[in-house]
Motif scaffolding. Structure first.
Motif, PDB file in Angstrom:
ATOM      1  N   VAL A   9      55.860  54.644  61.275  1.00 19.26           N
ATOM      2  CA  VAL A   9      54.980  55.589  61.951  1.00 19.26           C
ATOM      3  C   VAL A   9      54.094  54.779  62.886  1.00 19.26           C
ATOM      4  N   GLU A  10      54.100  55.128  64.159  1.00 20.58           N
ATOM      5  CA  GLU A  10      53.313  54.404  65.164  1.00 20.58           C
ATOM      6  C   GLU A  10      52.476  55.373  65.989  1.00 20.58           C
ATOM      7  N   PRO A  11      51.156  55.142  66.088  1.00 22.78           N
ATOM      8  CA  PRO A  11      50.370  54.177  65.322  1.00 22.78           C
ATOM      9  C   PRO A  11      50.292  54.577  63.860  1.00 22.78           C
ATOM     10  N   SER A  12      49.827  53.668  63.036  1.00 21.39           N
ATOM     11  CA  SER A  12      49.729  53.972  61.610  1.00 21.39           C
ATOM     12  C   SER A  12      48.601  54.975  61.360  1.00 21.39           C
ATOM     13  N   LYS A  13      48.607  55.583  60.181  1.00 24.22           N
ATOM     14  CA  LYS A  13      47.545  56.530  59.836  1.00 24.22           C
ATOM     15  C   LYS A  13      46.186  55.832  59.798  1.00 24.22           C
ATOM     16  N   LEU A  14      46.148  54.614  59.271  1.00 25.50           N
ATOM     17  CA  LEU A  14      44.876  53.901  59.226  1.00 25.50           C
ATOM     18  C   LEU A  14      44.366  53.584  60.622  1.00 25.50           C
ATOM     19  N   GLU A  15      45.263  53.300  61.547  1.00 28.11           N
ATOM     20  CA  GLU A  15      44.844  53.053  62.924  1.00 28.11           C
ATOM     21  C   GLU A  15      44.257  54.320  63.549  1.00 28.11           C
ATOM     22  N   LEU A  16      44.902  55.460  63.310  1.00 25.05           N
ATOM     23  CA  LEU A  16      44.364  56.721  63.822  1.00 25.05           C
ATOM     24  C   LEU A  16      42.984  56.993  63.247  1.00 25.05           C
ATOM     25  N   LEU A  86      42.130  67.582  66.691  1.00 23.16           N
ATOM     26  CA  LEU A  86      43.234  66.629  66.776  1.00 23.16           C
ATOM     27  C   LEU A  86      42.738  65.225  66.447  1.00 23.16           C
ATOM     28  N   VAL A  87      43.339  64.604  65.444  1.00 25.11           N
ATOM     29  CA  VAL A  87      43.023  63.217  65.104  1.00 25.11           C
ATOM     30  C   VAL A  87      43.804  62.276  66.008  1.00 25.11           C
ATOM     31  N   GLY A  88      45.040  62.638  66.327  1.00 26.32           N
ATOM     32  CA  GLY A  88      45.863  61.842  67.221  1.00 26.32           C
ATOM     33  C   GLY A  88      47.320  62.207  67.090  1.00 26.32           C
ATOM     34  N   MET A  90      51.402  60.613  66.726  1.00 29.50           N
ATOM     35  CA  MET A  90      52.131  59.454  66.238  1.00 29.50           C
ATOM     36  C   MET A  90      53.619  59.682  66.415  1.00 29.50           C
ATOM     37  N   GLU A  91      54.350  58.600  66.444  1.00 30.29           N
ATOM     38  CA  GLU A  91      55.804  58.667  66.513  1.00 30.29           C
ATOM     39  C   GLU A  91      56.375  58.349  65.142  1.00 30.29           C
ATOM     40  N   HIS A  92      57.022  59.343  64.557  1.00 29.76           N
ATOM     41  CA  HIS A  92      57.620  59.232  63.231  1.00 29.76           C
ATOM     42  C   HIS A  92      59.080  58.830  63.391  1.00 29.76           C
ATOM     43  N   GLY A  93      59.520  57.832  62.602  1.00 29.44           N
ATOM     44  CA  GLY A  93      60.873  57.301  62.764  1.00 29.44           C
ATOM     45  C   GLY A  93      61.972  58.302  62.516  1.00 29.44           C
ATOM     46  N   VAL A  94      61.699  59.375  61.762  1.00 29.04           N
ATOM     47  CA  VAL A  94      62.708  60.395  61.463  1.00 29.04           C
ATOM     48  C   VAL A  94      62.402  61.701  62.191  1.00 29.04           C
ATOM     49  N   LEU A  95      61.144  62.117  62.196  1.00 28.28           N
ATOM     50  CA  LEU A  95      60.774  63.436  62.700  1.00 28.28           C
ATOM     51  C   LEU A  95      60.337  63.442  64.157  1.00 28.28           C
ATOM     52  N   GLY A  96      60.189  62.268  64.755  1.00 31.77           N
ATOM     53  CA  GLY A  96      59.766  62.207  66.150  1.00 31.77           C
ATOM     54  C   GLY A  96      58.261  62.353  66.294  1.00 31.77           C
ATOM     55  N   ARG A  97      57.825  62.915  67.409  1.00 27.54           N
ATOM     56  CA  ARG A  97      56.383  63.021  67.668  1.00 27.54           C
ATOM     57  C   ARG A  97      55.747  64.008  66.698  1.00 27.54           C
ATOM     58  N   ARG A  98      54.609  63.581  66.139  1.00 30.36           N
ATOM     59  CA  ARG A  98      53.858  64.430  65.217  1.00 30.36           C
ATOM     60  C   ARG A  98      52.416  64.497  65.688  1.00 30.36           C
ATOM     61  N   TRP A  99      51.837  65.696  65.606  1.00 31.58           N
ATOM     62  CA  TRP A  99      50.436  65.911  65.930  1.00 31.58           C
ATOM     63  C   TRP A  99      49.660  65.949  64.615  1.00 31.58           C
ATOM     64  N   ALA A 100      48.712  65.035  64.450  1.00 35.38           N
ATOM     65  CA  ALA A 100      47.932  64.946  63.219  1.00 35.38           C
ATOM     66  C   ALA A 100      46.563  65.593  63.440  1.00 35.38           C
ATOM     67  N   TYR A 101      46.217  66.543  62.572  1.00 39.37           N
ATOM     68  CA  TYR A 101      44.970  67.293  62.696  1.00 39.37           C
ATOM     69  C   TYR A 101      44.090  67.093  61.473  1.00 39.37           C
ATOM     70  N   ASP A 102      42.771  67.193  61.696  1.00 36.34           N
ATOM     71  CA  ASP A 102      41.842  67.329  60.580  1.00 36.34           C
ATOM     72  C   ASP A 102      42.194  68.631  59.871  1.00 36.34           C
ATOM     73  N   GLY A 103      42.704  68.514  58.646  1.00 32.78           N
ATOM     74  CA  GLY A 103      43.261  69.676  57.961  1.00 32.78           C
ATOM     75  C   GLY A 103      42.269  70.776  57.673  1.00 32.78           C
TER      76      GLY A 103
END
Length: 225
Positions: A9-16, A86-88, A90-103
């Motif tokens: 996963v790029e960038p990593s969750k900790l980086e985000l 939106l937190v940021g 990321m590029e997931h190796g299997v699922l592709g682009r993912r949008w990470a949100y404050d849940g």
């Protein structure tokens, strides 16, 4: 059932989170965070479309380490009206682009978090597919649902220095503890006066397991407990 993919996963969750945390009202640090993952759990989306993860991260940048609870949702497309959450990306190796949100601003996570409080769903292991997390416990003393169950309306979550409050229909309030405190020393489990709560565990820097409050539910009418 959420499937945990072993991939990059790029960038990593900790980086985000390192870029996002300092702007939160409940962040206790004074500079750039130095984060380590200390625990967490997942919830399943009944529709199988949204990933939901509650991450506990510990910031070691200050004089005292601080553990934070951060719920994230992972989506395959932007969530309408949630640009502010939106937190940021990321590029997931299997699922592709993912949008990470404050849940806390994602209605799918809010509905499942309420279901967890009420005992209608089970917390899932953070790293193993189809494995319940027995360290995450909940209680609920109300009769019937605390609020209408899905779909919930868009939730205007608000942050303060202590955490995040999620207003629900009929006057109920779901409060997420962002800065985690071990139980005891004035932090009772279950919390006094609450109609429901979620508790869980995380790893301390000394290797010991800490346990404390993750969330509380207060209904629109006084709770005799």
């Amino acid at each position: 059932m959420a499937v945990i993919h072993r991939t990059s996963v790029e960038p990593s969750k900790l980086e985000l989170l390192g870029s996002w945390l300092p702007a939160r009202p409940w962040y206790r640090g004074a500079g750039e965070p130095q984060l380590v993952t200390s625990g967490g759990f997942r919830l399943d989306d009944p529709e199988g479309a949204v990933g939901m993860e509650f991450i506990v991260v510990t910031d070691t940048s200050g004089a005292e380490a601080t553990a934070y609870l951060v719920p994230l949702t992972y989506r395959g497309a932007p969530l309408d009206g949630a640009e502010h959450a939106l937190v940021g990306t990321m590029e997931h190796g299997v699922l592709g682009r993912r949008w990470a949100y404050d849940g806390c601003h994602d209605p799918v996570l809010v509905a499942q978090l309420l279901a967890l409080v009420e005992g209608r769903v089970q917390a899932q292991d953070q790293n193993i597919s189809d494995a319940p997390d027995r360290e995450v416990t909940s209680s609920y003393t109300g009769e019937g649902p605390a609020a209408p169950v899905p779909p919930l309306p868009a939730t205007p979550a608000t942050d303060d220095q202590e955490g995040t409050t999620l207003p629900l229909p009929h006057g109920a309030l779901l409060h997420l503890c962002r800065v985690l405190q071990p139980a005891g020393n004035g932090n009772p489990l279950p919390p006094q006066g609450a109609a429901g709560h979620i508790a869980g565990s995380w790893q301390g820097l000394d290797g010991a397991r800490a346990r404390g409050l993750f969330a509380t539910l207060r209904t629109g009418t006084p709770n005799p407990g």
